[in-house]
Design a protein around this motif. Structure first.
Motif, PDB file in Angstrom:
ATOM      1  N   ARG A 158       0.834  -1.209   0.000  1.00  0.00           N
ATOM      2  CA  ARG A 158       0.000   0.000   0.000  1.00  0.00           C
ATOM      3  C   ARG A 158       0.863   1.252   0.000  1.00  0.00           C
ATOM      4  NH1 ARG A 158      -3.625   2.270   5.023  1.00  0.00           N
ATOM      5  NH2 ARG A 158      -1.682   3.290   5.570  1.00  0.00           N
ATOM      6  N   GLN A 159       1.869   1.275   0.887  1.00  0.00           N
ATOM      7  CA  GLN A 159       2.729   2.453   1.011  1.00  0.00           C
ATOM      8  C   GLN A 159       3.548   2.695  -0.254  1.00  0.00           C
ATOM      9  OE1 GLN A 159       1.011   3.825   3.314  1.00  0.00           O
ATOM     10  NE2 GLN A 159       2.705   4.596   4.528  1.00  0.00           N
ATOM     11  N   MET A 160       3.971   1.615  -0.901  1.00  0.00           N
ATOM     12  CA  MET A 160       4.735   1.764  -2.160  1.00  0.00           C
ATOM     13  C   MET A 160       3.856   2.352  -3.252  1.00  0.00           C
ATOM     14  SD  MET A 160       7.009  -1.700  -2.118  1.00  0.00           S
ATOM     15  CE  MET A 160       7.412  -1.712  -3.852  1.00  0.00           C
ATOM     16  N   HIS A 161       2.621   1.863  -3.338  1.00  0.00           N
ATOM     17  CA  HIS A 161       1.685   2.352  -4.351  1.00  0.00           C
ATOM     18  C   HIS A 161       1.341   3.821  -4.079  1.00  0.00           C
ATOM     19  CE1 HIS A 161      -1.760   2.607  -7.019  1.00  0.00           C
ATOM     20  NE2 HIS A 161      -1.576   1.363  -7.422  1.00  0.00           N
ATOM     21  N   LEU A 162       1.122   4.131  -2.806  1.00  0.00           N
ATOM     22  CA  LEU A 162       0.802   5.510  -2.406  1.00  0.00           C
ATOM     23  C   LEU A 162       1.973   6.449  -2.705  1.00  0.00           C
ATOM     24  CD1 LEU A 162      -1.166   7.472  -0.997  1.00  0.00           C
ATOM     25  CD2 LEU A 162      -0.234   6.747   1.191  1.00  0.00           C
ATOM     26  N   ALA A 163       3.186   5.966  -2.436  1.00  0.00           N
ATOM     27  CA  ALA A 163       4.396   6.770  -2.707  1.00  0.00           C
ATOM     28  C   ALA A 163       4.525   7.079  -4.192  1.00  0.00           C
ATOM     29  CB  ALA A 163       5.643   6.034  -2.214  1.00  0.00           C
ATOM     30  N   ARG A 164       4.175   6.086  -5.027  1.00  0.00           N
ATOM     31  CA  ARG A 164       4.258   6.279  -6.483  1.00  0.00           C
ATOM     32  C   ARG A 164       3.228   7.321  -6.931  1.00  0.00           C
ATOM     33  NH1 ARG A 164       4.376   1.159  -7.593  1.00  0.00           N
ATOM     34  NH2 ARG A 164       2.282   0.891  -8.421  1.00  0.00           N
ATOM     35  N   PHE A 165       2.024   7.239  -6.360  1.00  0.00           N
ATOM     36  CA  PHE A 165       0.956   8.197  -6.681  1.00  0.00           C
ATOM     37  C   PHE A 165       1.367   9.623  -6.286  1.00  0.00           C
ATOM     38  CE2 PHE A 165      -2.919  10.463  -5.176  1.00  0.00           C
ATOM     39  CZ  PHE A 165      -3.565  10.597  -6.393  1.00  0.00           C
ATOM     40  N   LEU A 166       1.922   9.763  -5.089  1.00  0.00           N
ATOM     41  CA  LEU A 166       2.349  11.081  -4.595  1.00  0.00           C
ATOM     42  C   LEU A 166       3.519  11.624  -5.404  1.00  0.00           C
ATOM     43  CD1 LEU A 166       2.010  10.289  -0.808  1.00  0.00           C
ATOM     44  CD2 LEU A 166       0.619  11.925  -2.056  1.00  0.00           C
ATOM     45  N   ARG A 167       4.371  10.720  -5.870  1.00  0.00           N
ATOM     46  CA  ARG A 167       5.503  11.141  -6.706  1.00  0.00           C
ATOM     47  C   ARG A 167       4.996  11.736  -8.023  1.00  0.00           C
ATOM     48  NH1 ARG A 167       8.281  13.638  -7.787  1.00  0.00           N
ATOM     49  NH2 ARG A 167      10.165  13.636  -9.018  1.00  0.00           N
ATOM     50  N   GLN A 168       3.968  11.094  -8.605  1.00  0.00           N
ATOM     51  CA  GLN A 168       3.360  11.612  -9.834  1.00  0.00           C
ATOM     52  C   GLN A 168       2.733  12.985  -9.596  1.00  0.00           C
ATOM     53  OE1 GLN A 168       1.230   7.690 -10.731  1.00  0.00           O
ATOM     54  NE2 GLN A 168       1.202   8.669 -12.722  1.00  0.00           N
ATOM     55  N   LEU A 169       2.076  13.143  -8.436  1.00  0.00           N
ATOM     56  CA  LEU A 169       1.462  14.432  -8.085  1.00  0.00           C
ATOM     57  C   LEU A 169       2.525  15.527  -7.984  1.00  0.00           C
ATOM     58  CD1 LEU A 169      -1.210  13.746  -5.308  1.00  0.00           C
ATOM     59  CD2 LEU A 169      -1.624  14.486  -7.640  1.00  0.00           C
ATOM     60  N   ALA A 170       3.633  15.195  -7.309  1.00  0.00           N
ATOM     61  CA  ALA A 170       4.720  16.168  -7.135  1.00  0.00           C
ATOM     62  C   ALA A 170       5.284  16.580  -8.488  1.00  0.00           C
ATOM     63  CB  ALA A 170       5.819  15.567  -6.259  1.00  0.00           C
ATOM     64  N   ARG A 171       5.346  15.615  -9.404  1.00  0.00           N
ATOM     65  CA  ARG A 171       5.874  15.906 -10.736  1.00  0.00           C
ATOM     66  C   ARG A 171       4.948  16.861 -11.504  1.00  0.00           C
ATOM     67  NH1 ARG A 171       7.098  11.735 -15.594  1.00  0.00           N
ATOM     68  NH2 ARG A 171       7.754  13.334 -17.042  1.00  0.00           N
ATOM     69  N   LEU A 172       3.627  16.639 -11.375  1.00  0.00           N
ATOM     70  CA  LEU A 172       2.654  17.531 -12.029  1.00  0.00           C
ATOM     71  C   LEU A 172       2.759  18.948 -11.465  1.00  0.00           C
ATOM     72  CD1 LEU A 172      -0.580  15.325 -12.232  1.00  0.00           C
ATOM     73  CD2 LEU A 172       0.950  15.925 -14.105  1.00  0.00           C
ATOM     74  N   ALA A 173       2.915  19.031 -10.138  1.00  0.00           N
ATOM     75  CA  ALA A 173       3.030  20.343  -9.482  1.00  0.00           C
ATOM     76  C   ALA A 173       4.265  21.074  -9.988  1.00  0.00           C
ATOM     77  CB  ALA A 173       3.109  20.166  -7.967  1.00  0.00           C
ATOM     78  N   ASP A 174       5.340  20.330 -10.138  1.00  0.00           N
ATOM     79  CA  ASP A 174       6.621  20.893 -10.568  1.00  0.00           C
ATOM     80  C   ASP A 174       6.610  21.295 -12.040  1.00  0.00           C
ATOM     81  OD1 ASP A 174       8.959  21.512  -9.271  1.00  0.00           O
ATOM     82  OD2 ASP A 174      10.048  19.806 -10.117  1.00  0.00           O
ATOM     83  N   GLU A 175       6.108  20.372 -12.861  1.00  0.00           N
ATOM     84  CA  GLU A 175       6.154  20.558 -14.314  1.00  0.00           C
ATOM     85  C   GLU A 175       5.195  21.632 -14.813  1.00  0.00           C
ATOM     86  OE1 GLU A 175       5.870  17.475 -18.019  1.00  0.00           O
ATOM     87  OE2 GLU A 175       6.525  16.662 -16.101  1.00  0.00           O
ATOM     88  N   TYR A 176       3.963  21.629 -14.272  1.00  0.00           N
ATOM     89  CA  TYR A 176       2.933  22.544 -14.775  1.00  0.00           C
ATOM     90  C   TYR A 176       2.634  23.709 -13.827  1.00  0.00           C
ATOM     91  CZ  TYR A 176       2.257  18.759 -18.103  1.00  0.00           C
ATOM     92  OH  TYR A 176       2.464  17.794 -19.063  1.00  0.00           O
ATOM     93  N   GLY A 177       3.296  23.731 -12.682  1.00  0.00           N
ATOM     94  CA  GLY A 177       3.108  24.843 -11.734  1.00  0.00           C
ATOM     95  C   GLY A 177       1.715  24.938 -11.150  1.00  0.00           C
ATOM     96  N   VAL A 178       1.011  23.800 -11.085  1.00  0.00           N
ATOM     97  CA  VAL A 178      -0.346  23.825 -10.516  1.00  0.00           C
ATOM     98  C   VAL A 178      -0.261  23.686  -8.991  1.00  0.00           C
ATOM     99  CG1 VAL A 178      -1.531  22.869 -12.537  1.00  0.00           C
ATOM    100  CG2 VAL A 178      -0.642  21.316 -10.800  1.00  0.00           C
ATOM    101  N   ALA A 179      -1.290  24.164  -8.325  1.00  0.00           N
ATOM    102  CA  ALA A 179      -1.393  23.933  -6.880  1.00  0.00           C
ATOM    103  C   ALA A 179      -2.053  22.565  -6.717  1.00  0.00           C
ATOM    104  CB  ALA A 179      -2.261  25.011  -6.241  1.00  0.00           C
ATOM    105  N   VAL A 180      -1.374  21.647  -6.055  1.00  0.00           N
ATOM    106  CA  VAL A 180      -1.952  20.320  -5.814  1.00  0.00           C
ATOM    107  C   VAL A 180      -2.480  20.294  -4.382  1.00  0.00           C
ATOM    108  CG1 VAL A 180      -1.505  17.842  -5.647  1.00  0.00           C
ATOM    109  CG2 VAL A 180      -0.451  19.167  -7.474  1.00  0.00           C
ATOM    110  N   VAL A 181      -3.785  20.048  -4.246  1.00  0.00           N
ATOM    111  CA  VAL A 181      -4.402  19.985  -2.919  1.00  0.00           C
ATOM    112  C   VAL A 181      -4.961  18.582  -2.719  1.00  0.00           C
ATOM    113  CG1 VAL A 181      -6.251  20.875  -1.440  1.00  0.00           C
ATOM    114  CG2 VAL A 181      -4.980  22.437  -2.906  1.00  0.00           C
ATOM    115  N   ILE A 182      -4.461  17.899  -1.681  1.00  0.00           N
ATOM    116  CA  ILE A 182      -4.982  16.567  -1.390  1.00  0.00           C
ATOM    117  C   ILE A 182      -5.632  16.584  -0.010  1.00  0.00           C
ATOM    118  CG2 ILE A 182      -3.336  15.326  -2.865  1.00  0.00           C
ATOM    119  CD1 ILE A 182      -1.686  14.652  -0.397  1.00  0.00           C
ATOM    120  N   THR A 183      -6.711  15.850   0.139  1.00  0.00           N
ATOM    121  CA  THR A 183      -7.306  15.744   1.474  1.00  0.00           C
ATOM    122  C   THR A 183      -6.955  14.374   2.023  1.00  0.00           C
ATOM    123  OG1 THR A 183      -9.439  14.819   0.799  1.00  0.00           O
ATOM    124  CG2 THR A 183      -9.231  17.220   0.771  1.00  0.00           C
ATOM    125  N   ASN A 184      -6.931  14.282   3.337  1.00  0.00           N
ATOM    126  CA  ASN A 184      -6.530  13.043   3.992  1.00  0.00           C
ATOM    127  C   ASN A 184      -7.455  12.779   5.174  1.00  0.00           C
ATOM    128  OD1 ASN A 184      -5.086  10.795   4.739  1.00  0.00           O
ATOM    129  ND2 ASN A 184      -3.234  11.883   5.324  1.00  0.00           N
TER     130      ASN A 184
END
Length: 257
Positions: A158-184
């Protein structure tokens, strides 16, 4: 791809846009609003205003820069079935925006499992390459992981899959300059730490993986009536303090006495 001076980095940081949350007090706490180009995590119990903040941001991100907006569209990935376009119409009215235009500028997707949630980010990346997006919301980032993976035996997967998902989010934030908001979501702490006076018995789920992936972490709790309290739980540059806001008929606003 090499080193740059702190001066150069400081000048690129000064160009970062902040998106207003709709509440002056909350914006003041965040020194302008939700930062673009990074991940902001909002966690708290049910009914603390997580989804309401996300809905308000979907509208404020479309405002002009001088009004605390991001002049861009919004992407909304919904894992719990709590997205309501009617809320967006009420918030749009508050800002004097055309309701239909606001809805046209919000791309919505419902995720049904954690793999689907990851695949949606590939589509999101393609959409961001085509037009200007200012915001990406994942509400909630962890709900599907709680049901797809159960028990201690599947924890590392679960943690590995979640880490991969968050890594993709960080990349989108970096590449396109969007604000990424996640709820937990939060979980009750049943270890010895919960017995310490003053310690919060609830902690955000996802462990260290999500803690390290988020740049800014905001903790929400209920106040009196419609009022809610937001606390800076973790941030590289914001001081640890609190602000009060209210959930109103037209989105997030300032607390009412």
């Amino acid at each position: 791809m090499g080193f740059i001076t702190a001066t150069e980095f400081h000048s690129t940081r000064s160009e970062i846009i902040q998106i207003s949350t709709g509440s002056k007090e909350l914006d003041k706490l965040l020194q302008g609003g939700i930062e673009t180009g990074s991940i902001t995590e909002i966690f708290g119990e049910f009914r603390t205003g997580k989804t309401q903040i996300c809905h308000t941001l979907c509208v404020t991100c479309q405002l002009p820069l001088d009004q605390g907006g991001g002049e861009g569209k919004a992407l909304y990935i919904d894992t719990e079935g709590t997205f309501r376009p009617e809320r967006l119409l009420a918030i749009a009215e508050k800002y004097g925006l055309n309701g239909n235009d606001v809805l046209d500028n919000v791309a919505y997707a419902r995720a049904y499992n954690s793999d689907h949630q990851c695949n949606l980010l590939i589509q999101a990346s393609a959409m961001m390459a085509e037009s200007r997006f200012a915001l990406l919301v994942v509400d909630s980032a962890t709900a599907l992981y709680r049901t797809d993976y159960s028990g201690r035996g599947e924890l590392s997967a679960r943690q590995m899959h979640l880490a991969r998902f968050l890594r993709q989010l960080a990349r989108l934030a970096d590449e396109y300059g969007v604000a990424v908001v996640i709820t937990n979501q939060v979980v009750a702490q049943v270890d010895g730490m919960s017995m310490i006076p003053g310690a919060d018995p609830k902690k955000p789920i996802g462990g260290n993986i999500i803690a390290h992936a988020s740049t800014t972490r905001l903790s929400l709790r209920k106040g009196k009536g419609e009022n809610r309290i937001c606390k800076i739980y973790d941030s590289p540059c914001l001081p640890e303090s609190e602000a009060m806001f209210a959930i109103l008929a037209d989105g997030i606003g300032d607390a009412q006495e």
